[in-house]
Design a protein around this motif. Structure first.
Motif, PDB file in Angstrom:
ATOM      1  N   SER A  43       0.821  -1.222   0.000  1.00  0.00           N
ATOM      2  CA  SER A  43       0.000   0.000   0.000  1.00  0.00           C
ATOM      3  C   SER A  43       0.850   1.265   0.000  1.00  0.00           C
ATOM      4  O   SER A  43       0.398   2.319  -0.448  1.00  0.00           O
ATOM      5  CB  SER A  43      -0.950   0.005   1.193  1.00  0.00           C
ATOM      6  N   PHE A  44       2.089   1.176   0.516  1.00  0.00           N
ATOM      7  CA  PHE A  44       2.968   2.344   0.493  1.00  0.00           C
ATOM      8  C   PHE A  44       3.314   2.735  -0.941  1.00  0.00           C
ATOM      9  O   PHE A  44       3.711   3.874  -1.210  1.00  0.00           O
ATOM     10  CB  PHE A  44       4.241   2.069   1.299  1.00  0.00           C
ATOM     11  N   LEU A  45       3.149   1.784  -1.873  1.00  0.00           N
ATOM     12  CA  LEU A  45       3.300   2.064  -3.302  1.00  0.00           C
ATOM     13  C   LEU A  45       1.970   2.506  -3.905  1.00  0.00           C
ATOM     14  O   LEU A  45       1.872   3.534  -4.573  1.00  0.00           O
ATOM     15  CB  LEU A  45       3.789   0.817  -4.039  1.00  0.00           C
ATOM     16  N   GLY A  46       0.954   1.700  -3.675  1.00  0.00           N
ATOM     17  CA  GLY A  46      -0.320   1.875  -4.362  1.00  0.00           C
ATOM     18  C   GLY A  46      -1.152   3.056  -3.914  1.00  0.00           C
ATOM     19  O   GLY A  46      -1.854   3.672  -4.726  1.00  0.00           O
ATOM     20  N   GLU A  47      -1.098   3.386  -2.630  1.00  0.00           N
ATOM     21  CA  GLU A  47      -1.929   4.493  -2.145  1.00  0.00           C
ATOM     22  C   GLU A  47      -1.564   5.818  -2.815  1.00  0.00           C
ATOM     23  O   GLU A  47      -2.444   6.521  -3.329  1.00  0.00           O
ATOM     24  CB  GLU A  47      -1.844   4.602  -0.626  1.00  0.00           C
ATOM     25  N   PRO A  48      -0.268   6.206  -2.829  1.00  0.00           N
ATOM     26  CA  PRO A  48       0.055   7.462  -3.521  1.00  0.00           C
ATOM     27  C   PRO A  48      -0.171   7.385  -5.025  1.00  0.00           C
ATOM     28  O   PRO A  48      -0.460   8.405  -5.664  1.00  0.00           O
ATOM     29  CB  PRO A  48       1.537   7.685  -3.195  1.00  0.00           C
ATOM     30  N   ILE A  66     -11.281   4.509 -14.156  1.00  0.00           N
ATOM     31  CA  ILE A  66     -11.920   3.345 -13.555  1.00  0.00           C
ATOM     32  C   ILE A  66     -10.831   2.606 -12.783  1.00  0.00           C
ATOM     33  O   ILE A  66      -9.918   2.029 -13.381  1.00  0.00           O
ATOM     34  CB  ILE A  66     -12.543   2.428 -14.619  1.00  0.00           C
ATOM     35  N   SER A  67     -10.891   2.670 -11.467  1.00  0.00           N
ATOM     36  CA  SER A  67      -9.785   2.159 -10.663  1.00  0.00           C
ATOM     37  C   SER A  67     -10.204   1.012  -9.755  1.00  0.00           C
ATOM     38  O   SER A  67     -11.322   0.993  -9.235  1.00  0.00           O
ATOM     39  CB  SER A  67      -9.184   3.286  -9.821  1.00  0.00           C
ATOM     40  N   TYR A  68      -9.284   0.074  -9.570  1.00  0.00           N
ATOM     41  CA  TYR A  68      -9.490  -1.067  -8.687  1.00  0.00           C
ATOM     42  C   TYR A  68      -8.289  -1.217  -7.757  1.00  0.00           C
ATOM     43  O   TYR A  68      -7.149  -0.885  -8.128  1.00  0.00           O
ATOM     44  CB  TYR A  68      -9.665  -2.352  -9.501  1.00  0.00           C
ATOM     45  N   ASP A  69      -8.556  -1.730  -6.582  1.00  0.00           N
ATOM     46  CA  ASP A  69      -7.519  -2.007  -5.597  1.00  0.00           C
ATOM     47  C   ASP A  69      -7.248  -3.506  -5.581  1.00  0.00           C
ATOM     48  O   ASP A  69      -8.114  -4.293  -5.174  1.00  0.00           O
ATOM     49  CB  ASP A  69      -7.982  -1.531  -4.216  1.00  0.00           C
ATOM     50  N   ASP A  70      -6.046  -3.907  -6.007  1.00  0.00           N
ATOM     51  CA  ASP A  70      -5.735  -5.339  -6.038  1.00  0.00           C
ATOM     52  C   ASP A  70      -5.303  -5.876  -4.679  1.00  0.00           C
ATOM     53  O   ASP A  70      -5.017  -7.071  -4.544  1.00  0.00           O
ATOM     54  CB  ASP A  70      -4.693  -5.652  -7.109  1.00  0.00           C
ATOM     55  N   ALA A  71      -5.236  -4.980  -3.668  1.00  0.00           N
ATOM     56  CA  ALA A  71      -4.905  -5.388  -2.292  1.00  0.00           C
ATOM     57  C   ALA A  71      -3.575  -6.139  -2.220  1.00  0.00           C
ATOM     58  O   ALA A  71      -3.401  -7.033  -1.402  1.00  0.00           O
ATOM     59  CB  ALA A  71      -6.028  -6.224  -1.689  1.00  0.00           C
ATOM     60  N   SER A  72      -2.640  -5.767  -3.108  1.00  0.00           N
ATOM     61  CA  SER A  72      -1.301  -6.374  -3.141  1.00  0.00           C
ATOM     62  C   SER A  72      -1.337  -7.858  -3.482  1.00  0.00           C
ATOM     63  O   SER A  72      -0.468  -8.630  -3.083  1.00  0.00           O
ATOM     64  CB  SER A  72      -0.574  -6.164  -1.802  1.00  0.00           C
ATOM     65  N   ASP A  73      -2.343  -8.266  -4.236  1.00  0.00           N
ATOM     66  CA  ASP A  73      -2.540  -9.663  -4.625  1.00  0.00           C
ATOM     67  C   ASP A  73      -2.452  -9.775  -6.149  1.00  0.00           C
ATOM     68  O   ASP A  73      -3.293  -9.209  -6.861  1.00  0.00           O
ATOM     69  CB  ASP A  73      -3.905 -10.138  -4.133  1.00  0.00           C
ATOM     70  N   ALA A  74      -1.466 -10.489  -6.638  1.00  0.00           N
ATOM     71  CA  ALA A  74      -1.254 -10.596  -8.081  1.00  0.00           C
ATOM     72  C   ALA A  74      -2.436 -11.242  -8.790  1.00  0.00           C
ATOM     73  O   ALA A  74      -2.775 -10.867  -9.926  1.00  0.00           O
ATOM     74  CB  ALA A  74       0.022 -11.388  -8.362  1.00  0.00           C
ATOM     75  N   ASN A  75      -3.067 -12.199  -8.149  1.00  0.00           N
ATOM     76  CA  ASN A  75      -4.232 -12.845  -8.766  1.00  0.00           C
ATOM     77  C   ASN A  75      -5.390 -11.865  -8.950  1.00  0.00           C
ATOM     78  O   ASN A  75      -6.079 -11.877  -9.981  1.00  0.00           O
ATOM     79  CB  ASN A  75      -4.693 -14.040  -7.919  1.00  0.00           C
ATOM     80  N   LYS A  76      -5.580 -10.997  -7.960  1.00  0.00           N
ATOM     81  CA  LYS A  76      -6.616  -9.981  -8.090  1.00  0.00           C
ATOM     82  C   LYS A  76      -6.257  -8.983  -9.189  1.00  0.00           C
ATOM     83  O   LYS A  76      -7.138  -8.492  -9.905  1.00  0.00           O
ATOM     84  CB  LYS A  76      -6.810  -9.254  -6.760  1.00  0.00           C
ATOM     85  N   ALA A  77      -4.980  -8.676  -9.308  1.00  0.00           N
ATOM     86  CA  ALA A  77      -4.546  -7.744 -10.351  1.00  0.00           C
ATOM     87  C   ALA A  77      -4.913  -8.285 -11.728  1.00  0.00           C
ATOM     88  O   ALA A  77      -5.381  -7.539 -12.606  1.00  0.00           O
ATOM     89  CB  ALA A  77      -3.043  -7.512 -10.255  1.00  0.00           C
ATOM     90  N   ARG A  78      -4.710  -9.573 -11.938  1.00  0.00           N
ATOM     91  CA  ARG A  78      -5.068 -10.179 -13.220  1.00  0.00           C
ATOM     92  C   ARG A  78      -6.588 -10.133 -13.435  1.00  0.00           C
ATOM     93  O   ARG A  78      -7.066  -9.824 -14.534  1.00  0.00           O
ATOM     94  CB  ARG A  78      -4.580 -11.627 -13.281  1.00  0.00           C
ATOM     95  N   THR A  79      -7.351 -10.424 -12.383  1.00  0.00           N
ATOM     96  CA  THR A  79      -8.812 -10.382 -12.486  1.00  0.00           C
ATOM     97  C   THR A  79      -9.299  -8.992 -12.853  1.00  0.00           C
ATOM     98  O   THR A  79     -10.161  -8.821 -13.726  1.00  0.00           O
ATOM     99  CB  THR A  79      -9.453 -10.816 -11.152  1.00  0.00           C
ATOM    100  N   PHE A  80      -8.739  -7.977 -12.211  1.00  0.00           N
ATOM    101  CA  PHE A  80      -9.164  -6.607 -12.483  1.00  0.00           C
ATOM    102  C   PHE A  80      -8.734  -6.154 -13.880  1.00  0.00           C
ATOM    103  O   PHE A  80      -9.457  -5.399 -14.541  1.00  0.00           O
ATOM    104  CB  PHE A  80      -8.622  -5.657 -11.419  1.00  0.00           C
ATOM    105  N   ALA A  81      -7.563  -6.604 -14.317  1.00  0.00           N
ATOM    106  CA  ALA A  81      -7.133  -6.259 -15.675  1.00  0.00           C
ATOM    107  C   ALA A  81      -8.106  -6.833 -16.695  1.00  0.00           C
ATOM    108  O   ALA A  81      -8.476  -6.159 -17.678  1.00  0.00           O
ATOM    109  CB  ALA A  81      -5.723  -6.789 -15.927  1.00  0.00           C
ATOM    110  N   THR A  82      -8.551  -8.063 -16.482  1.00  0.00           N
ATOM    111  CA  THR A  82      -9.529  -8.686 -17.366  1.00  0.00           C
ATOM    112  C   THR A  82     -10.842  -7.908 -17.360  1.00  0.00           C
ATOM    113  O   THR A  82     -11.453  -7.681 -18.409  1.00  0.00           O
ATOM    114  CB  THR A  82      -9.780 -10.143 -16.940  1.00  0.00           C
TER     115      THR A  82
END
Length: 387
Positions: free
Chosen positions: A43-48, A76-92
Motif C-alpha cells: 500500500s505504500f506504493l499503491g496508495e500514492p 476506472i480504478s481497482y484495488d488489487d490489495a497487493s494480490d497478483a491474482n486480483k490484479a489479473r482479475t481486475f485487468a480482465t
C-alpha cells in the motif's frame, strides 16, 4: 393524421435523434483503467499512485480535457490489495467489461507480471509502475513502464561504490519478486565494476529480525559495504538492526524504498548516511534552476501535498508520468483507439516527467537512462543530492 404531418413528425424524430447523438458524442469520455495496490503489504506504493491518478484526472478535466475536442477522462480504478491474482482479475475486467483504452498499474512486479498476458492478448496499452527489468526486456508490444529498472539501480549503486573505492560488497535481498529480480540483475553486472560479492543473504517478507543475516555479512573477510534490495517494511527492519549491531560500514538501499515514509519507518538516526538511487521528487527544492525536470517536479509536489496533506513520493511520481504519457500519446495520435495510443507511446520523444525525460522506441519501452537517477543520501532525516 395527414401524410404531411406524419412525415413532419418523422423528420422531427430524426432531427432529435441526430441531436441526441451529437450530444452524446460531445460528452464522450476517455476511459482509462488502473489496478494498483491501495491496500495490503504494498500500500505504500499503491496508495500514492491511486491518489495521484485521481488528482491529475480531476485537474486535466478541469483544464478542459484532452486534445482539441476537450474530451474528459474517466478513471476506472481497482484495488488489487497487493494480490497478483486480483490484479489479473481486475485487468480482465477493465478490458472486457469496462472497455478502457489504456491501463496504468501493477504497483509490484508480481502484479505487473499477472496483468501483462491480459493486455498483450487484448491489445490494450499498459504502463506498469513496477521496477523489474523483465517487464520491458524482452519488449512486449503493449507493455511499457515508468520506473527505472532494477538493473539500472544496480549500475547506479555500483558506480558510486567504485568512486568510493568500495570493492567488497555483501548483498541482502528480499525473497519477493522485486528483491529476487534485483539480486539477479546485480549479480549479472557486478563484475563489470570490479566489485566482489563476499556475502549473499536473503530475507523473507514476514521476517521481523534480520540480525542473523547481517551478522553473517558483518563477519565476512574484507567486507566494505552492504547493499539491501527489497520493498515494504523489510529494508526498514534491516536499517534498525544495522544500527543495533553497530555495523560501521556504508549501507546502500534500493530505489524500492525511495520515500520519506522509509525514513520515518526506519528512524532518522538509524537511516543516517544511507545512500540510494532516487528521483528528483525527493529533492525538489535542491534542483538547479535550469534543471529541465524542475517545473514538472515542483508542480506535482505542490499539488499532491496541498491536496493530500502528505509528502510526495517517488511511487506517486511513477503514476504521474504514466498518465501524462498516455495523455500525450492520445493527443499526438489524435485518437483514443488503443492501437493508435500504443503506436504513439512507442514514439514518445523528450516527454519531461517527475522520474526522468522519456524517449521511447520499438526497442525501448521505458525510455530512460542512468542520467534520470540521482544518487541520494539521508542526512539529518532528509534526502540530499551527493552528485
Amino acid at each position: 393524421m395527414t401524410q404531411y404531418a406524419s412525415k413532419k413528425n418523422v423528420c422531427k424524430l430524426a432531427v432529435a435523434a441526430v441531436l441526441s447523438c451529437m450530444a452524446v458524442s460531445s460528452q464522450a469520455e476517455i476511459l482509462i483503467g488502473s489496478s494498483v495496490s491501495s491496500t495490503g503489504f504494498a500500500s505504500f506504493l499503491g496508495e500514492p499512485e491511486e491518489q495521484t491518478l485521481k488528482i491529475l484526472v480531476e485537474d486535466i478535466n478541469a483544464r478542459g480535457g484532452v486534445g482539441v475536442k476537450g474530451e474528459k477522462i474517466r478513471l476506472i480504478s481497482y484495488d488489487d490489495a497487493s494480490d497478483a491474482n486480483k490484479a489479473r482479475t481486475f485487468a480482465t475486467r477493465l478490458v472486457e467489461d469496462d472497455e478502457v483504452v489504456a491501463i496504468i498499474g501493477g504497483s509490484t512486479t508480481g502484479a505487473t507480471m499477472a496483468i501483462m498476458p491480459v493486455v498483450e492478448e487484448a491489445g490494450v496499452p499498459f504502463i506498469s509502475l513496477a521496477g523489474a527489468i523483465e517487464i520491458t526486456q524482452p519488449v512486449r508490444k503493449h507493455t511499457f513502464k515508468t520506473p527505472h529498472t532494477d538493473r539500472m539501480a544496480c549500475a547506479k549503486i555500483f558506480e558510486d561504490m567504485k568512486k568510493r573505492d568500495l570493492h567488497n560488497v555483501g548483498l541482502l535481498s528480499g525473497s519477493d519478486s522485486f528483491g529476487s529480480s534485483m539480486r539477479k540483475q546485480c549479480l549479472d553486472i557486478v563484475d563489470e565494476y570490479g566489485i566482489n560479492v563476499v556475502g549473499d543473504e536473503i530475507f523473507g517478507p514476514t521476517d521481523a529480525d534480520m540480525t542473523p543475516q547481517l551478522t553473517n555479512l558483518k563477519n565476512k573477510d574484507g567486507i566494505q559495504t552492504i547493499m539491501v534490495m527489497g520493498l515494504g517494511s523489510g529494508p526498514a527492519i534491516v536499517t534498525r538492526n544495522y544500527s543495533q549491531l553497530a555495523i560501521d560500514l556504508p549501507l546502500y538501499q534500493s530505489h524500492g524504498v525511495a520515500s520519506d515514509a522509509f525514513i520515518e519507518l526506519a528512524g532518522a538516526k538509524e537511516a543516517e548516511g544511507i545512500r540510494l538511487p532516487g528521483t528528483p521528487l525527493l529533492v525538489a527544492s535542491l534542483l538547479a534552476a535550469d534543471d529541465p525536470q524542475r517545473p514538472a517536479v515542483q508542480a506535482y509536489k505542490e499539488r499532491y501535498e496541498s491536496k493530500t496533506g502528505k509528502p510526495v513520493s517517488t511511487f506517486g511520481g511513477y503514476a504521474h508520468d504514466a498518465l501524462y504519457l498516455i495523455v500525450d500519446a492520445i493527443e499526438r495520435a489524435g485518437s483514443t483507439d488503443p492501437a493508435a495510443i500504443r503506436d504513439a507511446l512507442e514514439a514518445t520523444k523528450g516527454l519531461v516527467g517527475t522520474t526522468g525525460i522519456y524517449t521511447m522506441t520499438p526497442e525501448d519501452h521505458l525510455g530512460l537512462d542512468l542520467t534520470a537517477f540521482r544518487m541520494l543520501e539521508i542526512r539529518d532525516g532528509k534526502w540530499t543530492i551527493i552528485e
